[in-house]
Each structure stands twice: as structure tokens, then as C-alpha cells.
Design a protein around this motif. Structure first.
Motif, PDB file in Angstrom:
ATOM      1  N   ASP A 298      64.885  35.110  -9.325  1.00 54.55           N
ATOM      2  CA  ASP A 298      65.706  34.367  -8.364  1.00 54.55           C
ATOM      3  C   ASP A 298      64.978  33.104  -7.902  1.00 54.55           C
ATOM      4  O   ASP A 298      65.582  32.030  -7.800  1.00 54.55           O
ATOM      5  N   ILE A 299      63.696  33.233  -7.623  1.00 53.75           N
ATOM      6  CA  ILE A 299      62.917  32.070  -7.184  1.00 53.75           C
ATOM      7  C   ILE A 299      62.899  30.999  -8.264  1.00 53.75           C
ATOM      8  O   ILE A 299      63.041  29.809  -7.973  1.00 53.75           O
ATOM      9  N   ASP A 300      62.770  31.413  -9.521  1.00 56.69           N
ATOM     10  CA  ASP A 300      62.804  30.450 -10.622  1.00 56.69           C
ATOM     11  C   ASP A 300      64.147  29.728 -10.675  1.00 56.69           C
ATOM     12  O   ASP A 300      64.204  28.513 -10.870  1.00 56.69           O
ATOM     13  N   GLU A 301      65.239  30.479 -10.473  1.00 60.81           N
ATOM     14  CA  GLU A 301      66.567  29.866 -10.467  1.00 60.81           C
ATOM     15  C   GLU A 301      66.708  28.897  -9.290  1.00 60.81           C
ATOM     16  O   GLU A 301      67.218  27.786  -9.439  1.00 60.81           O
ATOM     17  N   PHE A 302      66.228  29.315  -8.116  1.00 66.41           N
ATOM     18  CA  PHE A 302      66.280  28.450  -6.938  1.00 66.41           C
ATOM     19  C   PHE A 302      65.488  27.166  -7.187  1.00 66.41           C
ATOM     20  O   PHE A 302      65.931  26.075  -6.849  1.00 66.41           O
ATOM     21  N   ARG A 303      64.288  27.306  -7.756  1.00 68.67           N
ATOM     22  CA  ARG A 303      63.415  26.157  -8.013  1.00 68.67           C
ATOM     23  C   ARG A 303      64.086  25.179  -8.968  1.00 68.67           C
ATOM     24  O   ARG A 303      64.102  23.966  -8.736  1.00 68.67           O
ATOM     25  N   ASP A 304      64.657  25.702 -10.061  1.00 65.66           N
ATOM     26  CA  ASP A 304      65.317  24.828 -11.033  1.00 65.66           C
ATOM     27  C   ASP A 304      66.451  24.051 -10.378  1.00 65.66           C
ATOM     28  O   ASP A 304      66.570  22.836 -10.556  1.00 65.66           O
ATOM     29  N   CYS A 305      67.282  24.739  -9.623  1.00 64.64           N
ATOM     30  CA  CYS A 305      68.409  24.086  -8.970  1.00 64.64           C
ATOM     31  C   CYS A 305      67.929  23.081  -7.922  1.00 64.64           C
ATOM     32  O   CYS A 305      68.465  21.979  -7.814  1.00 64.64           O
ATOM     33  N   PHE A 306      66.909  23.459  -7.174  1.00 59.86           N
ATOM     34  CA  PHE A 306      66.363  22.597  -6.130  1.00 59.86           C
ATOM     35  C   PHE A 306      65.871  21.276  -6.723  1.00 59.86           C
ATOM     36  O   PHE A 306      66.273  20.203  -6.294  1.00 59.86           O
ATOM     37  N   TYR A 307      64.992  21.360  -7.709  1.00 57.71           N
ATOM     38  CA  TYR A 307      64.399  20.140  -8.243  1.00 57.71           C
ATOM     39  C   TYR A 307      65.369  19.338  -9.113  1.00 57.71           C
ATOM     40  O   TYR A 307      65.217  18.126  -9.249  1.00 57.71           O
TER      41      TYR A 307
ATOM     42  N   ALA B  92      59.528  25.228  -0.162  1.00 54.27           N
ATOM     43  CA  ALA B  92      59.164  26.386   0.673  1.00 54.27           C
ATOM     44  C   ALA B  92      60.133  26.521   1.852  1.00 54.27           C
ATOM     45  O   ALA B  92      60.559  27.635   2.183  1.00 54.27           O
ATOM     46  N   ASP B  93      60.491  25.398   2.473  1.00 56.24           N
ATOM     47  CA  ASP B  93      61.467  25.422   3.565  1.00 56.24           C
ATOM     48  C   ASP B  93      62.827  25.904   3.064  1.00 56.24           C
ATOM     49  O   ASP B  93      63.524  26.655   3.740  1.00 56.24           O
ATOM     50  N   PHE B  94      63.181  25.442   1.868  1.00 57.48           N
ATOM     51  CA  PHE B  94      64.459  25.830   1.278  1.00 57.48           C
ATOM     52  C   PHE B  94      64.515  27.340   1.043  1.00 57.48           C
ATOM     53  O   PHE B  94      65.533  27.973   1.306  1.00 57.48           O
ATOM     54  N   LEU B  95      63.416  27.924   0.570  1.00 57.95           N
ATOM     55  CA  LEU B  95      63.378  29.383   0.386  1.00 57.95           C
ATOM     56  C   LEU B  95      63.597  30.092   1.721  1.00 57.95           C
ATOM     57  O   LEU B  95      64.289  31.109   1.785  1.00 57.95           O
ATOM     58  N   ASP B  96      63.006  29.544   2.769  1.00 57.44           N
ATOM     59  CA  ASP B  96      63.192  30.112   4.107  1.00 57.44           C
ATOM     60  C   ASP B  96      64.664  30.038   4.516  1.00 57.44           C
ATOM     61  O   ASP B  96      65.225  30.998   5.045  1.00 57.44           O
ATOM     62  N   VAL B  97      65.295  28.908   4.254  1.00 61.80           N
ATOM     63  CA  VAL B  97      66.713  28.730   4.569  1.00 61.80           C
ATOM     64  C   VAL B  97      67.559  29.711   3.754  1.00 61.80           C
ATOM     65  O   VAL B  97      68.475  30.352   4.286  1.00 61.80           O
ATOM     66  N   MET B  98      67.252  29.868   2.481  1.00 61.33           N
ATOM     67  CA  MET B  98      68.003  30.794   1.636  1.00 61.33           C
ATOM     68  C   MET B  98      67.882  32.225   2.161  1.00 61.33           C
ATOM     69  O   MET B  98      68.858  32.969   2.182  1.00 61.33           O
ATOM     70  N   HIS B  99      66.700  32.594   2.587  1.00 62.31           N
ATOM     71  CA  HIS B  99      66.508  33.935   3.125  1.00 62.31           C
ATOM     72  C   HIS B  99      67.313  34.114   4.418  1.00 62.31           C
ATOM     73  O   HIS B  99      68.029  35.107   4.577  1.00 62.31           O
ATOM     74  N   THR B 100      67.210  33.145   5.310  1.00 60.47           N
ATOM     75  CA  THR B 100      67.949  33.206   6.572  1.00 60.47           C
ATOM     76  C   THR B 100      69.446  33.296   6.321  1.00 60.47           C
ATOM     77  O   THR B 100      70.141  34.121   6.913  1.00 60.47           O
ATOM     78  N   HIS B 101      69.932  32.451   5.426  1.00 62.37           N
ATOM     79  CA  HIS B 101      71.371  32.411   5.183  1.00 62.37           C
ATOM     80  C   HIS B 101      71.852  33.660   4.442  1.00 62.37           C
ATOM     81  O   HIS B 101      72.961  34.143   4.694  1.00 62.37           O
ATOM     82  N   SER B 102      71.051  34.196   3.545  1.00 62.94           N
ATOM     83  CA  SER B 102      71.476  35.389   2.803  1.00 62.94           C
ATOM     84  C   SER B 102      71.656  36.578   3.731  1.00 62.94           C
ATOM     85  O   SER B 102      72.453  37.478   3.449  1.00 62.94           O
ATOM     86  N   LYS B 103      70.939  36.602   4.850  1.00 59.70           N
ATOM     87  CA  LYS B 103      71.127  37.673   5.830  1.00 59.70           C
ATOM     88  C   LYS B 103      72.460  37.504   6.555  1.00 59.70           C
ATOM     89  O   LYS B 103      73.046  38.485   7.010  1.00 59.70           O
TER      90      LYS B 103
ATOM     91  N   MET C  94      57.819  33.706   0.881  1.00 51.51           N
ATOM     92  CA  MET C  94      59.181  34.115   0.613  1.00 51.51           C
ATOM     93  C   MET C  94      59.295  34.991  -0.624  1.00 51.51           C
ATOM     94  O   MET C  94      60.340  35.552  -0.883  1.00 51.51           O
ATOM     95  N   ALA C  95      58.232  35.101  -1.377  1.00 53.92           N
ATOM     96  CA  ALA C  95      58.280  35.911  -2.588  1.00 53.92           C
ATOM     97  C   ALA C  95      58.609  37.368  -2.262  1.00 53.92           C
ATOM     98  O   ALA C  95      59.152  38.083  -3.086  1.00 53.92           O
ATOM     99  N   ARG C  96      58.306  37.803  -1.062  1.00 50.89           N
ATOM    100  CA  ARG C  96      58.596  39.192  -0.715  1.00 50.89           C
ATOM    101  C   ARG C  96      60.086  39.428  -0.492  1.00 50.89           C
ATOM    102  O   ARG C  96      60.537  40.558  -0.467  1.00 50.89           O
ATOM    103  N   TYR C  97      60.864  38.366  -0.311  1.00 53.18           N
ATOM    104  CA  TYR C  97      62.296  38.512  -0.076  1.00 53.18           C
ATOM    105  C   TYR C  97      63.132  38.326  -1.335  1.00 53.18           C
ATOM    106  O   TYR C  97      64.275  38.759  -1.376  1.00 53.18           O
ATOM    107  N   PHE C  98      62.595  37.666  -2.331  1.00 55.46           N
ATOM    108  CA  PHE C  98      63.353  37.363  -3.541  1.00 55.46           C
ATOM    109  C   PHE C  98      62.593  37.816  -4.778  1.00 55.46           C
ATOM    110  O   PHE C  98      61.367  37.816  -4.794  1.00 55.46           O
ATOM    111  N   LYS C  99      63.355  38.137  -5.813  1.00 55.18           N
ATOM    112  CA  LYS C  99      62.742  38.462  -7.100  1.00 55.18           C
ATOM    113  C   LYS C  99      62.246  37.164  -7.736  1.00 55.18           C
ATOM    114  O   LYS C  99      62.775  36.077  -7.460  1.00 55.18           O
ATOM    115  N   GLU C 100      61.246  37.301  -8.592  1.00 52.22           N
ATOM    116  CA  GLU C 100      60.668  36.122  -9.252  1.00 52.22           C
ATOM    117  C   GLU C 100      61.730  35.350 -10.029  1.00 52.22           C
ATOM    118  O   GLU C 100      61.748  34.118 -10.028  1.00 52.22           O
TER     119      GLU C 100
END
Length: 148
Positions: A9-18, A63-74, A1-7
Motif C-alpha cells: 500500500d505504501i508503494d502504491e501511495f508513493r507512486d501516486c504521490f510523486y 510522510a505527512d501524506f501518509l499521516d493524512v491517509m491514516h487519519t482519513h482511513s479511520k 506510518m509503516a505500522r498502519y499500512f502494508k508495504e
């Protein structure tokens, strides 16, 4: 999923997720998924979230959550939705909205803004005169925040 999001953004997603998962780093219910996605600025519906959980077997790893975020952002097309809302006010199809009407909308409806906030938005959008070109306004509002 790194190809869909900036690093960043992924850090922000990770912090919120955990921060918001309580089951060994897994999302196991709609409430957790809703809290995390909405905290990150998404607006998923309950049926959409049910589908996301079901597709991943009822549990979402990061990793699944990143996939969901990508799907939903579209799916979420916020600038287009805002333009459609403005077009509802633009009965003559001029591409403009009166500043008075814009202030009324922003100060009285939904998540109400203060007068100072609205004035700041109008300054940011370089509005001159009694009308605002709403396509330009949406462009300014939906532009990414500079990363200085």
C-alpha cells in the motif's frame, strides 16, 4: 506510518504521490490532494482537505501524506455506509434485497455497472434464489483482493 499500512500500500501511495505532485514532492493545494486521495480510493470532502493542509502548514510531504491517509482511513467506513444504504431499501428489515432491485441499483444509479459486471458480482457472492443477503454481499465486495 509503516505500522498502519502494508508495504504494498505504501508503494502504491508513493507512486501516486510523486506522479501527481509538481512542487518538489510536496502537495501545496487542495486540487493535488484531492486528485491523489481520490486516485487511491478515498472520498475526502473539501473542508476535510482544507483541515489536513492547514494542520500541516499548507504543505504535505510524503510522510505527512501518509499521516493524512491514516487519519482519513479511520473516518471512511465504506462497508458500514454501504450496509446503511441497503438498509434503506430493506423496509421489512429482513437483511435481504431482491436481486432485481440490486441489479437496478447497480445498473442505473451512480457509477453505472454493466449487466455482465453485475452478474459477475452476484456469482462472486454465491447468490441463490431471488434474494441476496446484503451483509454477505458487502463482506465479499469489501474483502481485500488476494495477493497471489
Amino acid at each position: 506510518m509503516a505500522r498502519y499500512f502494508k508495504e504494498q500500500d505504501i508503494d502504491e501511495f508513493r507512486d501516486c504521490f510523486y506522479l501527481n505532485t509538481h512542487n518538489n514532492g510536496m502537495i501545496v493545494n487542495i486540487d493535488e490532494l484531492a486528485l491523489i486521495m481520490r486516485s487511491l480510493g478515498m472520498s475526502p470532502t473539501i473542508p476535510e482537505m482544507r483541515v489536513y493542509l492547514k494542520e500541516k502548514g499548507g504543505k504535505l510531504s510524503f510522510a505527512d501524506f501518509l499521516d493524512v491517509m491514516h487519519t482519513h482511513s479511520k473516518k471512511e467506513k465504506v462497508p458500514e455506509e454501504i450496509l446503511e444504504a441497503f438498509q434503506g431499501w430493506d423496509l421489512n428489515r429482513t437483511g435481504q434485497i431482491h436481486v432485481r432491485d440490486l441489479k437496478h441499483i447497480l445498473c442505473q444509479w451512480g457509477e453505472k455497472l454493466g449487466t455482465r459486471e453485475v452478474d459477475h458480482i452476484l456469482r462472486e457472492a454465491n447468490t441463490m434464489g431471488p434474494y441476496v443477503k446484503y451483509q454477505d454481499l458487502v463482506g465479499v465486495l469489501s474483502a481485500p483482493v488476494p495477493d497471489y
